[in-house]
Design an enzyme around this catalytic site. Structure first.
Site, PDB file in Angstrom:
ATOM      1  N   ASP A 117       0.835  -1.212   0.000  1.00 37.11           N
ATOM      2  CA  ASP A 117       0.000   0.000   0.000  1.00 37.11           C
ATOM      3  C   ASP A 117       0.864   1.254   0.000  1.00 37.11           C
ATOM      4  OD1 ASP A 117       0.963  -0.416   2.583  1.00 37.11           O
ATOM      5  OD2 ASP A 117      -0.995  -0.819   3.444  1.00 37.11           O
TER       6      ASP A 117
ATOM      7  N   GLU B 235      -9.776  -1.636   5.196  1.00 39.03           N
ATOM      8  CA  GLU B 235     -10.434  -1.386   6.474  1.00 39.03           C
ATOM      9  C   GLU B 235     -11.712  -2.212   6.593  1.00 39.03           C
ATOM     10  OE1 GLU B 235      -8.669   0.047   8.454  1.00 39.03           O
ATOM     11  OE2 GLU B 235      -7.924   2.017   7.872  1.00 39.03           O
TER      12      GLU B 235
ATOM     13  N   ASN C 245      -7.834  -2.905  14.214  1.00 38.08           N
ATOM     14  CA  ASN C 245      -9.229  -3.089  13.788  1.00 38.08           C
ATOM     15  C   ASN C 245      -9.377  -4.234  12.789  1.00 38.08           C
ATOM     16  OD1 ASN C 245      -8.130  -2.052  11.477  1.00 38.08           O
ATOM     17  ND2 ASN C 245      -9.522  -0.310  11.279  1.00 38.08           N
TER      18      ASN C 245
ATOM     19  N   HIS D 234      -7.574  -4.722  10.020  1.00 43.16           N
ATOM     20  CA  HIS D 234      -7.270  -4.461   8.603  1.00 43.16           C
ATOM     21  C   HIS D 234      -6.013  -5.190   8.158  1.00 43.16           C
ATOM     22  CE1 HIS D 234      -4.691  -0.533   9.256  1.00 43.16           C
ATOM     23  NE2 HIS D 234      -3.952  -1.599   9.329  1.00 43.16           N
TER      24      HIS D 234
END
Ligand code: PGA
Length: 255
Positions: free
Chosen positions: A65, A141, A134, A136
């Protein structure tokens, strides 16, 4: 999914370096990750390179990313980070270290080009992954498409908060990113997920033992045929099937 539990973060790094070094010796295409978790693994691979034990001269790398809007030379861009932390310290050919173009005028076109570049290269042999608190992976996400390609995404406020430690303030963290999609990640031949520290324990339990759901993007690892998860005791502390995971490890197949 094989889950290996090590007593310390250093133990995680050593086990991950063993696996990655095997791929490097075969001139593999490595999927690399940024963030704090893989740093120990990169340090160990640099040490092994300096000791003459491994070479990356025949390898290619694709990053997961990139932030939209950060120039390659920006010290928090992942283009810069992976060189600073790993590839420029070993014999990687810099022209074969690829990342999404965060400064493209058209980030959607840049995402499609990156997806195609991975396909044209023959694909990623082993993808190194961290996990967000979380759940990801990459910057996919909660709510991400389970089979999505490389795309433009908006960071979750939790991720902005988690990543603000790398910037002067949370307001400086870019909001938009380019990320390999969950579909892109799932096409890699082998997924190698690392997690350390108690802060990751809930996410690790969800990835390994929760339902396969877009609300925990890392749970897509459950649908991949070849996954190795390496955690320290703290990150593994919320796994219910811990005895089973230790049993599997003790009876592991050859790599
Ligand atoms: P970390 O990030 O390795 O810095 O904890 C992992 C991630 O957010 O994917």
């Amino acid at each position: 999914m094989d889950i290996l539990i090590r007593s310390t973060p250093d133990g995680v790094s050593l086990a991950a370096a063993d696996i990655l070094a095997d791929y490097a010796r075969r001139g593999a295409t490595l999927g690399l990750a940024t963030g704090s978790t893989p740093l120990g693994t990169y340090r160990e691979l640099i040490r092994r390179y300096q000791a003459g034990e491994v070479s990356f001269a025949d390898c290619t790398a694709f990053l997961l990313d990139e932030y939209v809007g950060l120039a390659p030379e920006h010290e928090q861009s992942y283009h810069h980070t992976i060189r600073h932390e790993f590839t420029s310290h070993v014999d990687f050919d810099d022209a074969r270290v690829f990342s999404p173009d965060g400064t493209a005028d058209n980030p959607w076109a840049a995402a499609a080009e990156y997806e195609q570049a991975i396909i044209d290269s023959g694909g990623v042999d082993i993808q190194l992954l961290g996990i967000g608190t979380n759940g990801h992976i990459g910057f996919n996400e909660p709510g991400a498409a389970l089979d999505g390609p490389t795309h433009v995404d908006t960071l979750h406020p939790q991720t902005i908060s988690d990543n603000s430690r790398f910037f002067d303030s949370a307001a400086d963290v870019p909001i938009h990113v380019l990320t390999q999609g969950l579909g892109t990640i799932k096409r890699a031949g082998h997924l190698l997920m690392l997690a350390t520290g108690e802060g990751k324990a809930t996410a690790v339990a969800a990835l390994a033992e929760g339902p396969l759901t877009t609300m925990c993007p890392a749970s897509v690892l459950q649908s991949h045929p070849r996954v190795t998860v390496i955690v320290d005791e703290a990150a593994g502390s919320k796994l219910h099937n811990i005895d089973y995971h230790r049993f599997v490890e003790a009876n592991a197949l050859p790599r």
